[in-house]
Motif scaffolding. Structure first.
Motif, PDB file in Angstrom:
ATOM      1  N   SER A   1      -0.553   1.750   4.980  1.00 47.19           N
ATOM      2  CA  SER A   1      -1.794   1.275   4.815  1.00 47.19           C
ATOM      3  C   SER A   1      -2.163   0.559   3.643  1.00 47.19           C
ATOM      4  O   SER A   1      -1.876   0.917   2.646  1.00 47.19           O
TER       5      SER A   1
ATOM      6  N   SER B   1      -3.936  -1.657   8.147  1.00 45.29           N
ATOM      7  CA  SER B   1      -2.465  -1.048   8.268  1.00 45.29           C
ATOM      8  C   SER B   1      -1.435  -1.926   9.071  1.00 45.29           C
ATOM      9  O   SER B   1      -1.862  -2.864   9.877  1.00 45.29           O
TER      10      SER B   1
ATOM     11  N   MET C   1      -3.602  -1.163   0.305  1.00 48.26           N
ATOM     12  CA  MET C   1      -4.545  -0.566  -0.471  1.00 48.26           C
ATOM     13  C   MET C   1      -4.701  -1.543  -1.689  1.00 48.26           C
ATOM     14  O   MET C   1      -3.910  -2.525  -2.058  1.00 48.26           O
TER      15      MET C   1
ATOM     16  N   TYR D   1      -8.827   1.666  -0.344  1.00 50.61           N
ATOM     17  CA  TYR D   1      -8.237   1.641   1.262  1.00 50.61           C
ATOM     18  C   TYR D   1      -9.154   0.449   1.751  1.00 50.61           C
ATOM     19  O   TYR D   1     -10.258   0.584   1.969  1.00 50.61           O
TER      20      TYR D   1
ATOM     21  N   GLY E   1       0.854  -1.389  -0.021  1.00 48.82           N
ATOM     22  CA  GLY E   1      -0.086  -0.012  -0.010  1.00 48.82           C
ATOM     23  C   GLY E   1       0.882   1.192  -0.068  1.00 48.82           C
ATOM     24  O   GLY E   1       1.829   1.492  -0.681  1.00 48.82           O
ATOM     25  N   SER E   2       0.456   2.085   0.970  1.00 54.57           N
ATOM     26  CA  SER E   2       1.054   3.509   1.042  1.00 54.57           C
ATOM     27  C   SER E   2       2.653   3.237   1.438  1.00 54.57           C
ATOM     28  O   SER E   2       3.044   2.272   2.093  1.00 54.57           O
TER      29      SER E   2
END
Length: 144
Positions: free
Chosen positions: A50, A65, A52, A61, A28-29
């Motif tokens: 986080s 996380s 994704m 989203y 993710g992020s």
């Protein structure tokens, strides 16, 4: 001393090997460049990513996380899923997360309850946004 939200100082970035930690695969992020830290207790918490899924609804989203939780010389991997939350401007804010995974080393299992208590304290101090948090009142619940 208590937990403090701050950008990770260059000396600490090097000391804790964040350059290498940031090279791990993320789903993710990108990793945060800030953390919540209690220097006296030698404990810190930093969001690694986080999750994704860009093929999913809501912009991808997922609410999951992954976090680096450094507890007294031990780096512990933590994954949580966002739960309910509420409050707002001028009101107490609250947040719930569900613990999906915590990789406590076998040698530390006898200290599990203290590790979890410290994790909750770190998330509480993080206030849902770390250095960007502006709430004066914040409560946090971790569902096990």
């Amino acid at each position: 001393m208590a937990f403090v939200n701050e950008y990770i100082p260059a000396d600490d970035f090097k000391k804790y090997g964040f350059e290498q930690l940031n090279r791990r695969t993320s789903r993710g992020s990108t990793p945060n460049d800030f953390w919540v830290i209690d220097r006296e207790m030698n404990i810190w918490l930093r969001k690694f990513y986080s999750e994704m899924d860009h093929t999913a609804v809501r912009g991808g989203y997922t609410g999951v996380s992954a976090w680096d939780f450094y507890w007294k010389g031990n780096l512990i991997w933590v994954e949580v899923k966002d739960g309910d939350g509420g409050g707002g401007y001028g009101q107490p804010r609250w947040q719930q997360k569900k613990l999906l995974r915590i990789d406590i080393p076998a040698a530390l299992e006898v200290q599990r309850s203290q590790i979890l208590a410290d994790l909750v304290a770190a998330f509480t101090a993080y206030k849902g946004a770390g250095v960007f948090a502006t709430d004066s009142e914040f409560s946090f619940t971790l569902e096990m």
